[in-house]
Design an enzyme around this catalytic site. Structure first.
Site: not given
Length: 211
Positions: A12, A15, A72, A156, A158-159, A179
């Site tokens: 990702n 991430k 995770d 990214f 649900y931000d 963040k």
């Protein structure tokens, strides 16, 4: 500090960006699964974030023969009984996108009043050695609430819907720099940093422990 190569167990790119922002200043040489054409496609069959993070770290570490940081994370909404939880990335189905997931979330919460839209992000991080032994294990969360509509383009998942009440802004509005301080992922990784620094300076790894 002694340079130390660490594999971030993710494909990702979003991430990866967050993890690199958190760990690169410490002097680590950071790799991702994109650097390994033979990396495994680990099935996330766990029922908790901890189980999935461990699966990703342990299986990739054994296969790649590298130290691997598996992670995770996901969203838990109180009005949905803690859902979508470990299914956060697949909330809208097997071919879900961030947009579809957000649409499903808004639909399921359409009749839920503001005071009942509380939620939190959770991140579990697991560090495994090249033999697949778990050496460190951390979890943390960030609390907030779900907006009625998207706001902001940063982040990214649900931000754009996840509001930090103290700021009255979503992660999508607050941006990457904020963040990197407040998020569930940032908090979990910061709990690992003392151990990672120790490992970078030492000749051997310490026994398994939770931080």
């Amino acid at each position: 500090m002694k340079a130390f190569a660490l594999v971030l167990g993710t494909h990702n790119s979003s991430k990866k960006k967050e993890l690199v922002r958190l760990l690169a200043p410490l002097g680590f040489t950071l790799l991702t699964l994109e650097d390994f054409p033979n990396a495994l496609q680990v099935e996330e069959t766990g029922t908790t974030f901890a189980e999935n993070a461990t699966l990703k770290a342990v299986q990739q570490a054994k296969h790649l023969r590298h130290w691997v940081l598996g992670e995770d994370s996901g969203l838990a909404v109180d009005a949905l009984g803690g859902g979508p939880g470990v299914n956060s990335a697949r909330f809208a189905g097997p071919n879900a996108t961030d947009e579809k997931n957000n649409d499903v979330l808004l639909e399921k919460l359409s009749s839920v009043p503001p005071e009942e839209r509380t939620a939190y992000y959770t991140c579990h991080a697991t560090l495994a050695d090249p033999l697949g032994t778990v050496r460190f294990d951390c979890e943390d969360r960030c609390s907030g609430r779900i907006r009625f509509e998207r706001a902001g383009k940063a982040g990214f998942g649900y931000d754009p819907l996840f509001e930090i009440p103290e700021y009255h802004l979503t992660f999508g509005e607050l941006g990457d720099a904020v963040k990197a301080i407040l998020s569930h992922r940032a908090r979990a990784i910061r709990r690992l940093i003392p151990a990672l620094i120790q490992l970078a300076q030492a000749e051997h790894w310490q026994p398994v422990r939770n931080c």
